[in-house]
Design an enzyme around this catalytic site. Structure first.
Site, PDB file in Angstrom:
ATOM      1  N   VAL A 104     -17.413   4.773 -19.874  1.00 44.85           N
ATOM      2  CA  VAL A 104     -18.701   4.580 -20.566  1.00 44.85           C
ATOM      3  C   VAL A 104     -18.579   3.495 -21.649  1.00 44.85           C
ATOM      4  O   VAL A 104     -19.527   2.733 -21.889  1.00 44.85           O
ATOM      5  CB  VAL A 104     -19.219   5.928 -21.117  1.00 44.85           C
ATOM      6  CG1 VAL A 104     -18.290   6.516 -22.145  1.00 44.85           C
ATOM      7  CG2 VAL A 104     -20.606   5.774 -21.709  1.00 44.85           C
ATOM      8  N   TYR A 118     -11.701  14.732  -6.369  1.00 43.73           N
ATOM      9  CA  TYR A 118     -10.770  13.981  -7.226  1.00 43.73           C
ATOM     10  C   TYR A 118      -9.937  14.941  -8.087  1.00 43.73           C
ATOM     11  O   TYR A 118      -8.704  14.897  -8.097  1.00 43.73           O
ATOM     12  CB  TYR A 118     -11.575  13.007  -8.097  1.00 43.73           C
ATOM     13  CG  TYR A 118     -10.770  12.305  -9.177  1.00 43.73           C
ATOM     14  CD1 TYR A 118     -10.003  11.193  -8.874  1.00 43.73           C
ATOM     15  CD2 TYR A 118     -10.797  12.762 -10.502  1.00 43.73           C
ATOM     16  CE1 TYR A 118      -9.261  10.542  -9.869  1.00 43.73           C
ATOM     17  CE2 TYR A 118     -10.066  12.121 -11.490  1.00 43.73           C
ATOM     18  CZ  TYR A 118      -9.303  11.015 -11.180  1.00 43.73           C
ATOM     19  OH  TYR A 118      -8.573  10.383 -12.160  1.00 43.73           O
ATOM     20  N   ALA A 141      -1.153   4.780  -8.962  1.00 49.35           N
ATOM     21  CA  ALA A 141      -2.062   4.314  -7.901  1.00 49.35           C
ATOM     22  C   ALA A 141      -2.930   5.469  -7.430  1.00 49.35           C
ATOM     23  O   ALA A 141      -2.430   6.567  -7.184  1.00 49.35           O
ATOM     24  CB  ALA A 141      -1.248   3.756  -6.732  1.00 49.35           C
ATOM     25  N   ALA A 142      -4.219   5.234  -7.313  1.00 47.56           N
ATOM     26  CA  ALA A 142      -5.130   6.318  -6.929  1.00 47.56           C
ATOM     27  C   ALA A 142      -6.512   5.772  -6.606  1.00 47.56           C
ATOM     28  O   ALA A 142      -6.816   4.609  -6.892  1.00 47.56           O
ATOM     29  CB  ALA A 142      -5.262   7.325  -8.083  1.00 47.56           C
ATOM     30  N   ASP A 193       0.862  -1.179   0.000  1.00 41.55           N
ATOM     31  CA  ASP A 193       0.000   0.000   0.000  1.00 41.55           C
ATOM     32  C   ASP A 193       0.906   1.240   0.000  1.00 41.55           C
ATOM     33  O   ASP A 193       1.721   1.394   0.909  1.00 41.55           O
ATOM     34  CB  ASP A 193      -0.865  -0.061   1.274  1.00 41.55           C
ATOM     35  CG  ASP A 193      -1.948   0.992   1.274  1.00 41.55           C
ATOM     36  OD1 ASP A 193      -1.720   2.086   0.714  1.00 41.55           O
ATOM     37  OD2 ASP A 193      -3.023   0.723   1.827  1.00 41.55           O
TER      38      ASP A 193
HETATM   39  N1  LIG Z   1      -9.156   5.491 -16.655  1.00 40.72           N
HETATM   40  C1  LIG Z   1      -9.242   6.782 -16.999  1.00 40.72           C
HETATM   41  O1  LIG Z   1      -9.994   7.158 -17.933  1.00 40.72           O
HETATM   42  C2  LIG Z   1      -8.382   7.821 -16.293  1.00 40.72           C
HETATM   43  C3  LIG Z   1      -8.522   9.163 -16.689  1.00 40.72           C
HETATM   44  C4  LIG Z   1      -7.746  10.128 -16.044  1.00 40.72           C
HETATM   45  C5  LIG Z   1      -6.830   9.756 -15.069  1.00 40.72           C
HETATM   46  N2  LIG Z   1      -6.722   8.450 -14.689  1.00 40.72           N
HETATM   47  C6  LIG Z   1      -5.729   8.118 -13.648  1.00 40.72           C
HETATM   48  O2  LIG Z   1      -4.925   7.041 -14.099  1.00 40.72           O
HETATM   49  C7  LIG Z   1      -4.509   6.248 -12.977  1.00 40.72           C
HETATM   50  C8  LIG Z   1      -4.847   4.789 -13.227  1.00 40.72           C
HETATM   51  O3  LIG Z   1      -6.270   4.667 -13.346  1.00 40.72           O
HETATM   52  P1  LIG Z   1      -7.000   3.333 -13.843  1.00 40.72           P
HETATM   53  O4  LIG Z   1      -8.132   3.750 -14.705  1.00 40.72           O
HETATM   54  O5  LIG Z   1      -5.987   2.372 -14.363  1.00 40.72           O
HETATM   55  O6  LIG Z   1      -7.641   2.819 -12.478  1.00 40.72           O
HETATM   56  P2  LIG Z   1      -7.447   1.430 -11.694  1.00 40.72           P
HETATM   57  O7  LIG Z   1      -8.372   1.506 -10.508  1.00 40.72           O
HETATM   58  O8  LIG Z   1      -7.601   0.290 -12.620  1.00 40.72           O
HETATM   59  O9  LIG Z   1      -5.933   1.535 -11.219  1.00 40.72           O
HETATM   60  C9  LIG Z   1      -5.514   2.078  -9.987  1.00 40.72           C
HETATM   61  C10 LIG Z   1      -4.578   1.064  -9.351  1.00 40.72           C
HETATM   62  O10 LIG Z   1      -4.019   1.620  -8.167  1.00 40.72           O
HETATM   63  C11 LIG Z   1      -4.063   0.639  -7.134  1.00 40.72           C
HETATM   64  N3  LIG Z   1      -4.035   1.339  -5.860  1.00 40.72           N
HETATM   65  C12 LIG Z   1      -4.976   2.192  -5.383  1.00 40.72           C
HETATM   66  N4  LIG Z   1      -4.592   2.662  -4.186  1.00 40.72           N
HETATM   67  C13 LIG Z   1      -3.382   2.085  -3.905  1.00 40.72           C
HETATM   68  C14 LIG Z   1      -2.476   2.180  -2.817  1.00 40.72           C
HETATM   69  N5  LIG Z   1      -2.749   2.959  -1.772  1.00 40.72           N
HETATM   70  N6  LIG Z   1      -1.335   1.448  -2.856  1.00 40.72           N
HETATM   71  C15 LIG Z   1      -1.060   0.652  -3.922  1.00 40.72           C
HETATM   72  N7  LIG Z   1      -1.880   0.526  -4.987  1.00 40.72           N
HETATM   73  C16 LIG Z   1      -3.028   1.242  -4.962  1.00 40.72           C
HETATM   74  C17 LIG Z   1      -5.342  -0.141  -7.403  1.00 40.72           C
HETATM   75  O11 LIG Z   1      -5.376  -1.413  -6.793  1.00 40.72           O
HETATM   76  C18 LIG Z   1      -5.315  -0.224  -8.938  1.00 40.72           C
HETATM   77  O12 LIG Z   1      -4.603  -1.344  -9.364  1.00 40.72           O
HETATM   78  C19 LIG Z   1      -5.183   6.859 -11.772  1.00 40.72           C
HETATM   79  O13 LIG Z   1      -4.285   7.719 -11.117  1.00 40.72           O
HETATM   80  C20 LIG Z   1      -6.349   7.648 -12.349  1.00 40.72           C
HETATM   81  O14 LIG Z   1      -6.740   8.717 -11.510  1.00 40.72           O
HETATM   82  C21 LIG Z   1      -7.474   7.475 -15.275  1.00 40.72           C
END
Ligand SMILES: NC(=O)c1ccc[n+]([C@@H]2O[C@H](COP(=O)([O-])OP(=O)(O)OC[C@H]3O[C@@H](n4cnc5c(N)ncnc54)[C@H](O)[C@@H]3O)[C@@H](O)[C@H]2O)c1
Length: 315
Positions: free
Chosen positions: A192, A148, A81-82, A58
Site C-alpha cells: 500500500v 498463499y 522466491a515465491a 527457475d
Molecule cells: N513484500 C512483503 O510485504 C512480504 C510479506 C510477507 C512475505 N513476503 C515474502 O517474501 C518473499 C519475497 O517477496 P518480495 O516482496 O520481495 O516479492 P518479489 O516478487 O519482489 O520477489 C520474489 C522473487 O522471486 C522470483 N521468483 C519467483 N518464482 C521463482 C522461481 N520459480 N524461480 C526463481 N525465482 C523466482 C521473482 O522473480 C522475484 O524476483 C516472498 O517469499 C514473499 O512471499 C513478502
C-alpha cells in the site's frame, strides 16, 4: 566469519536488499532468480561485486537447482522466491502450490542432499489469517485465509520437519507489511505504501478500501534484510519461527496522513467499499525475534517514509 549464502528470489524486492546487505557484510552470495517478478536492475550494485554470482534459474527446475546447490555447497540457503500476490494464489491455486510449496520441498531436498546446514525461509503474517488480538505472538492461532497463506504455513511445517529429521537449522521469518525502495507499485495488491506514494507523485487521489481504520504493521525492507542476515549468520541458532515486524499498529488513514505531509497539495483519497477477505487488524509481537537472534526493527515508519519519498523524487 564470512559465509557462502545462496539467495533464491535475489532479483526481487526483499531478495535484492538481502543480497546487498549480505555482500556489504563481506559474505559471498549466489543469487538465483528467473525474473518472474524480479528485475535485473535491482541487482545493479550486487553485479559489480566480485563476491556475487548470479544464476538465472527457475527453482521449479528441480535437478538444475539441486545441481547449483551441489556446485556451490552454500552454508545457508535464504529461500525468498515465491508467487507473492494473494489474489493470484486464489485465481491460480495450482501455480501457488508449485511456486509456494513445491519449491520449498526442492530447496529442502537440495539442502539435505548437499548437507547445507541452514535454511532461512520467507514466511508471512498471512499464516495468522484474521487475528483475534494484537500484537500477535508466534504461538497464536494459524488460520490462513488464502492459498498463499496456507502454502506458507505448509512450507514452514515441511521445513521444520526436515530440521528435526535431518539436523539442519531452519528459520521461518514471518514478515508483516514490508515497504521500501524497489517495491513494485503496478498492481492494486502491491504494498500500500508504494501505491500511495506512486499516486501522490502523480498528483492523483489514492483509493482507501472501507473506512481506512484497518491496521497494519509496516516494516522497512532494510530492517527485513538485516533480520534475514541475522537469521542466516548468527552462530548457534536453533530452528524456529519468528515474526519480523515492528509491534506498531498503524491505520491506513494514519499512514495516508504521514505520507501526504511531504506533498504540498495532496488530492483527497477516494473511499470505496472494503475488499472481501481484507483483514481488519495486523500487528506482530517482536519478543521472539529479539530473544532468538537479537533482532529488533530500528527504522521508524516516519523515518522510513521520509527516506523513501526522497528516493522516489530523485529517481
Ligand atoms: N513484500 C512483503 O510485504 C512480504 C510479506 C510477507 C512475505 N513476503 C515474502 O517474501 C518473499 C519475497 O517477496 P518480495 O516482496 O520481495 O516479492 P518479489 O516478487 O519482489 O520477489 C520474489 C522473487 O522471486 C522470483 N521468483 C519467483 N518464482 C521463482 C522461481 N520459480 N524461480 C526463481 N525465482 C523466482 C521473482 O522473480 C522475484 O524476483 C516472498 O517469499 C514473499 O512471499 C513478502
Amino acid at each position: 566469519m564470512r559465509l557462502k549464502i545462496l539467495v533464491t528470489g535475489a532479483a526481487g524486492f526483499i531478495g535484492s536488499h538481502t543480497t546487498d546487505h549480505l555482500l556489504h557484510a563481506g559474505h559471498f552470495v549466489i543469487g538465483v532468480d528467473n525474473f518472474r517478478t524480479g528485475k535485473r536492475a535491482n541487482l545493479a550494485s550486487a553485479l559489480t561485486n566480485p563476491k556475487f554470482i548470479f544464476c538465472e534459474l527457475d527453482v521449479t527446475e528441480e535437478s538444475a537447482f539441486t545441481e547449483i546447490v551441489g556446485q556451490y555447497r552454500p552454508d545457508v540457503i535464504v529461500h525468498l522466491a515465491a508467487l507473492v500476490s494473494v489474489p493470484e494464489s486464489i485465481a491460480n491455486p495450482a501455480l501457488n502450490d508449485l511456486l509456494n510449496f513445491r519449491t520449498t520441498r526442492t530447496v529442502a531436498e537440495a539442502a539435505r542432499l548437499h548437507l547445507v546446514p541452514r535454511i532461512v525461509f520467507a514466511s508471512s503474517a498471512a499464516v495468522y489469517g484474521d487475528p483475534t488480538h494484537t500484537p500477535i505472538p508466534e504461538n497464536g492461532p494459524t488460520l490462513p485465509l488464502s492459498p498463499y497463506g496456507s502454502a506458507k504455513l505448509a512450507s514452514e511445517n515441511l521445513l521444520l520437519e526436515y530440521a528435526s529429521r535431518h539436523g539442519l537449522v531452519v528459520r521461518c521469518q514471518r514478515y508483516f507489511n514490508v515497504y521500501g525502495p524497489r517495491q513494485d507499485p503496478s498492481s492494486s495488491y502491491s504494498g500500500v505504501i508504494s501505491i500511495f506514494l506512486d499516486r501522490l507523485g502523480r498528483n492523483l487521489p489514492a483509493t482507501i478500501f472501507g473506512d481506512g481504520e484497518q491496521t497494519r504493521d509496516f516494516i522497512s525492507v532494510y530492517d527485513v534484510a538485516r533480520a534475514n542476515a541475522l537469521a542466516a549468520t548468527a552462530p548457534g541458532l536453533a530452528s524456529g519461527v519468528a515474526n519480523i515486524c515492528t509491534e506498531k499498529e498503524v491505520s491506513l488513514n494514519q499512514l495516508w496522513q504521514l505520507l501526504r505531509q511531504g506533498f504540498s497539495e495532496a488530492p483527497v483519497p477516494l473511499h470505496v467499499p472494503e475488499r472481501p477477505g481484507d483483514i481488519r487488524r495486523s500487528c506482530g509481537s517482536t519478543a521472539l525475534a529479539h530473544d532468538s537472534f537479537g533482532f529488533r526493527s530500528r527504522i521508524s515508519l516516519e523515518h522510513g517514509l521520509r527516506d523513501l519519498a526522497r528516493q522516489c523524487s530523485i529517481e
